[in-house]
Scaffold this motif. Structure first.
Motif, mmCIF file in Angstrom:
data_model
loop_
_atom_site.group_PDB
_atom_site.id
_atom_site.type_symbol
_atom_site.label_atom_id
_atom_site.label_comp_id
_atom_site.label_asym_id
_atom_site.label_seq_id
_atom_site.Cartn_x
_atom_site.Cartn_y
_atom_site.Cartn_z
ATOM 1 N N MET A 9 -16.776 0.044 -7.992
ATOM 2 C CA MET A 9 -15.627 0.550 -7.238
ATOM 3 C C MET A 9 -15.134 -0.488 -6.238
ATOM 4 O O MET A 9 -13.920 -0.638 -6.025
ATOM 5 N N GLY A 10 -16.051 -1.208 -5.604
ATOM 6 C CA GLY A 10 -15.643 -2.237 -4.652
ATOM 7 C C GLY A 10 -14.804 -3.312 -5.309
ATOM 8 O O GLY A 10 -13.782 -3.751 -4.762
ATOM 9 N N ILE A 11 -15.230 -3.738 -6.505
ATOM 10 C CA ILE A 11 -14.458 -4.746 -7.247
ATOM 11 C C ILE A 11 -13.090 -4.194 -7.630
ATOM 12 O O ILE A 11 -12.055 -4.877 -7.516
ATOM 13 N N LYS A 12 -13.050 -2.931 -8.084
ATOM 14 C CA LYS A 12 -11.780 -2.298 -8.461
ATOM 15 C C LYS A 12 -10.837 -2.199 -7.263
ATOM 16 O O LYS A 12 -9.629 -2.436 -7.375
ATOM 17 N N LEU A 13 -11.385 -1.847 -6.103
ATOM 18 C CA LEU A 13 -10.545 -1.692 -4.916
ATOM 19 C C LEU A 13 -9.920 -3.016 -4.494
ATOM 20 O O LEU A 13 -8.753 -3.064 -4.092
ATOM 21 N N VAL A 14 -10.698 -4.092 -4.577
ATOM 22 C CA VAL A 14 -10.148 -5.413 -4.240
ATOM 23 C C VAL A 14 -9.056 -5.789 -5.235
ATOM 24 O O VAL A 14 -7.980 -6.276 -4.845
ATOM 25 N N TYR A 15 -9.316 -5.559 -6.517
ATOM 26 C CA TYR A 15 -8.324 -5.890 -7.540
ATOM 27 C C TYR A 15 -7.044 -5.072 -7.372
ATOM 28 O O TYR A 15 -5.934 -5.621 -7.387
ATOM 29 N N LYS A 16 -7.205 -3.762 -7.191
ATOM 30 C CA LYS A 16 -6.027 -2.897 -7.111
ATOM 31 C C LYS A 16 -5.316 -3.005 -5.768
ATOM 32 O O LYS A 16 -4.099 -2.810 -5.687
ATOM 33 N N GLY A 17 -6.052 -3.306 -4.717
ATOM 34 C CA GLY A 17 -5.429 -3.393 -3.402
ATOM 35 C C GLY A 17 -4.819 -4.734 -3.098
ATOM 36 O O GLY A 17 -3.815 -4.818 -2.384
ATOM 37 N N ALA A 18 -5.394 -5.806 -3.663
ATOM 38 C CA ALA A 18 -4.917 -7.150 -3.330
ATOM 39 C C ALA A 18 -4.182 -7.848 -4.460
ATOM 40 O O ALA A 18 -3.374 -8.739 -4.213
ATOM 41 N N ILE A 19 -4.447 -7.447 -5.714
ATOM 42 C CA ILE A 19 -3.862 -8.163 -6.854
ATOM 43 C C ILE A 19 -2.876 -7.293 -7.619
ATOM 44 O O ILE A 19 -1.702 -7.636 -7.762
ATOM 45 N N LEU A 20 -3.338 -6.155 -8.151
ATOM 46 C CA LEU A 20 -2.457 -5.284 -8.947
ATOM 47 C C LEU A 20 -1.311 -4.738 -8.107
ATOM 48 O O LEU A 20 -0.157 -4.732 -8.539
ATOM 49 N N ASN A 21 -1.642 -4.220 -6.936
ATOM 50 C CA ASN A 21 -0.637 -3.782 -5.961
ATOM 51 C C ASN A 21 0.350 -2.760 -6.534
ATOM 52 O O ASN A 21 1.559 -2.845 -6.319
ATOM 53 N N ASP A 22 -0.185 -1.757 -7.245
ATOM 54 C CA ASP A 22 0.655 -0.726 -7.866
ATOM 55 C C ASP A 22 0.529 0.583 -7.085
ATOM 56 O O ASP A 22 -0.517 1.226 -7.113
ATOM 57 N N PRO A 23 1.583 1.027 -6.385
ATOM 58 C CA PRO A 23 1.499 2.253 -5.592
ATOM 59 C C PRO A 23 1.325 3.520 -6.433
ATOM 60 O O PRO A 23 0.959 4.565 -5.906
ATOM 61 N N ASN A 24 1.581 3.426 -7.734
ATOM 62 C CA ASN A 24 1.447 4.595 -8.601
ATOM 63 C C ASN A 24 0.092 4.674 -9.291
ATOM 64 O O ASN A 24 -0.148 5.594 -10.075
ATOM 65 N N ASP A 25 -0.772 3.722 -9.026
ATOM 66 C CA ASP A 25 -2.110 3.740 -9.613
ATOM 67 C C ASP A 25 -2.865 4.974 -9.138
ATOM 68 O O ASP A 25 -2.743 5.400 -7.986
ATOM 69 N N VAL A 26 -3.664 5.565 -10.020
ATOM 70 C CA VAL A 26 -4.342 6.821 -9.698
ATOM 71 C C VAL A 26 -5.304 6.661 -8.522
ATOM 72 O O VAL A 26 -5.416 7.553 -7.675
ATOM 73 N N ASP A 27 -6.011 5.545 -8.437
ATOM 74 C CA ASP A 27 -6.937 5.331 -7.318
ATOM 75 C C ASP A 27 -6.183 5.148 -6.000
ATOM 76 O O ASP A 27 -6.652 5.589 -4.945
ATOM 77 N N VAL A 28 -5.034 4.499 -6.062
ATOM 78 C CA VAL A 28 -4.219 4.322 -4.852
ATOM 79 C C VAL A 28 -3.735 5.678 -4.362
ATOM 80 O O VAL A 28 -3.799 5.992 -3.168
ATOM 81 N N ARG A 29 -3.264 6.522 -5.290
ATOM 82 C CA ARG A 29 -2.757 7.842 -4.910
ATOM 83 C C ARG A 29 -3.861 8.764 -4.413
ATOM 84 O O ARG A 29 -3.623 9.639 -3.586
ATOM 85 N N THR A 30 -5.084 8.563 -4.922
ATOM 86 C CA THR A 30 -6.188 9.446 -4.559
ATOM 87 C C THR A 30 -6.864 9.036 -3.255
ATOM 88 O O THR A 30 -7.257 9.894 -2.459
ATOM 89 N N MET A 31 -6.980 7.746 -2.998
ATOM 90 C CA MET A 31 -7.782 7.274 -1.875
ATOM 91 C C MET A 31 -7.014 6.669 -0.712
ATOM 92 O O MET A 31 -7.615 6.196 0.249
ATOM 93 N N SER A 32 -5.689 6.662 -0.770
ATOM 94 C CA SER A 32 -4.911 6.113 0.339
ATOM 95 C C SER A 32 -4.130 7.214 1.039
ATOM 96 O O SER A 32 -3.866 8.270 0.473
ATOM 97 N N ARG A 33 -3.755 6.958 2.289
ATOM 98 C CA ARG A 33 -2.997 7.945 3.055
ATOM 99 C C ARG A 33 -1.536 7.983 2.635
ATOM 100 O O ARG A 33 -0.925 9.038 2.571
ATOM 101 N N SER A 34 -0.968 6.799 2.367
ATOM 102 C CA SER A 34 0.477 6.721 2.149
ATOM 103 C C SER A 34 0.855 6.061 0.833
ATOM 104 O O SER A 34 1.957 5.546 0.688
ATOM 105 N N SER A 35 -0.078 6.071 -0.145
ATOM 106 C CA SER A 35 0.153 5.440 -1.446
ATOM 107 C C SER A 35 0.432 3.948 -1.334
ATOM 108 O O SER A 35 1.120 3.365 -2.169
ATOM 109 N N SER A 36 -0.135 3.335 -0.303
ATOM 110 C CA SER A 36 -0.020 1.888 -0.131
ATOM 111 C C SER A 36 -1.281 1.229 -0.680
ATOM 112 O O SER A 36 -2.388 1.517 -0.196
ATOM 113 N N PRO A 37 -1.162 0.357 -1.677
ATOM 114 C CA PRO A 37 -2.346 -0.277 -2.268
ATOM 115 C C PRO A 37 -3.219 -1.008 -1.257
ATOM 116 O O PRO A 37 -4.447 -1.037 -1.393
#
Length: 253
Positions: A91-119
């Motif tokens: 999960m830590g590796i996924k979070l770094v990838y999705k938060g710093a590289i993929l940067n997709d606000p519609n990603d399911v993990d972003v929508r589930t674990m963020s306050r404002s759908s910000s990667p």
């Protein structure tokens, strides 16, 4: 959920003698993967169908913390017991990838674990929590301190915002920290920590702490959560709890 996990522990224990320690630990790590995947799926459905974004994020937070209930399944006679941190590591590796590289606000993990759908939010609280889980799973495995720290951060800190959101009328704020409520601090952090310590110790097969020790741990966790700076509570709370226990061993009496 806790009852289902307890039943799994009792049923699996009777079967674990039939496999080698290596395969036992591999199987157990895969069970934790399935468990956390289920928690994330439930959180996503709550957000999408019931529009409970805030509540789903905290459900994931508390559900992930209950991953320690699978610890008794691992066989410590083989080094692969450290596979208990498989999920937080991935999960830590996924979070770094999705938060710093993929940067997709519609990603399911972003929508589930963020306050404002910000990667980028994945790189704060969620990433801090996975790092905490990795540390706990390797350095405090099956210990009283591990149980106390997870109860404080996973249960107490997870309940507080929900209680404060719906029932928090008495607000307060320390410098550098977010606004809190008396109701959230007491009924969430304090009682959640005390109850979490008692429940985790019982289900992990650890000895019970005295009422005085649990109350003191709850009070320390409440104070730490109240003064935690900004988005750093997932680091600040365990640090305060760890140093308190290190300097005052009677907290684990």
């Amino acid at each position: 959920m806790a009852g289902a996990i307890t039943n799994l522990l009792s049923n699996y224990t009777s079967l674990s003698y039939k496999v080698t320690p290596l395969w036992n630990n591999v199987i157990c790590s895969l069970i934790t993967v399935i468990y956390v995947k289920a928690i994330l799926t439930i959180g996503a459905k709550l957000r999408d169908r019931l529009r409970c974004a805030y509540e789903s994020r905290k459900l994931v937070h508390m559900g992930a913390a209950c991953w320690i209930l699978f610890w008794p399944l691992f066989d410590v006679s083989h080094w692969t017991w450290r596979l208990n941190i498989l999920v937080p590591t991935v999960m830590g590796i996924k979070l770094v990838y999705k938060g710093a590289i993929l940067n997709d606000p519609n990603d399911v993990d972003v929508r589930t674990m963020s306050r404002s759908s910000s990667p980028s939010e994945l790189l704060w609280g969620p990433l801090q929590f996975t790092i905490f889980m990795m540390w706990i799973g390797t350095q405090k495995f099956m210990t009283l301190e591990g149980s106390i720290l997870v109860a404080a951060l996973g249960i107490g800190d997870g309940l507080a915002p929900i209680i404060g959101r719906y029932y928090g009328n008495l607000k307060y704020r320390f410098p550098m920290s977010r606004q809190k409520s008396i109701e959230g601090s007491f009924f969430g952090v304090f009682l959640g920590t005390v109850g979490g310590i008692y429940g985790f110790n019982r289900m992990l097969g650890l000895r019970d702490l005295s009422v005085q020790s649990m109350v003191c741990c709850g009070a320390i966790a409440t104070f730490a959560e109240a003064i935690a700076p900004g988005d750093c509570d997932n680091v600040f709370i365990p640090l305060v709890m760890h140093f308190s226990i290190t300097h005052y061993p009677w907290l684990m009496m």
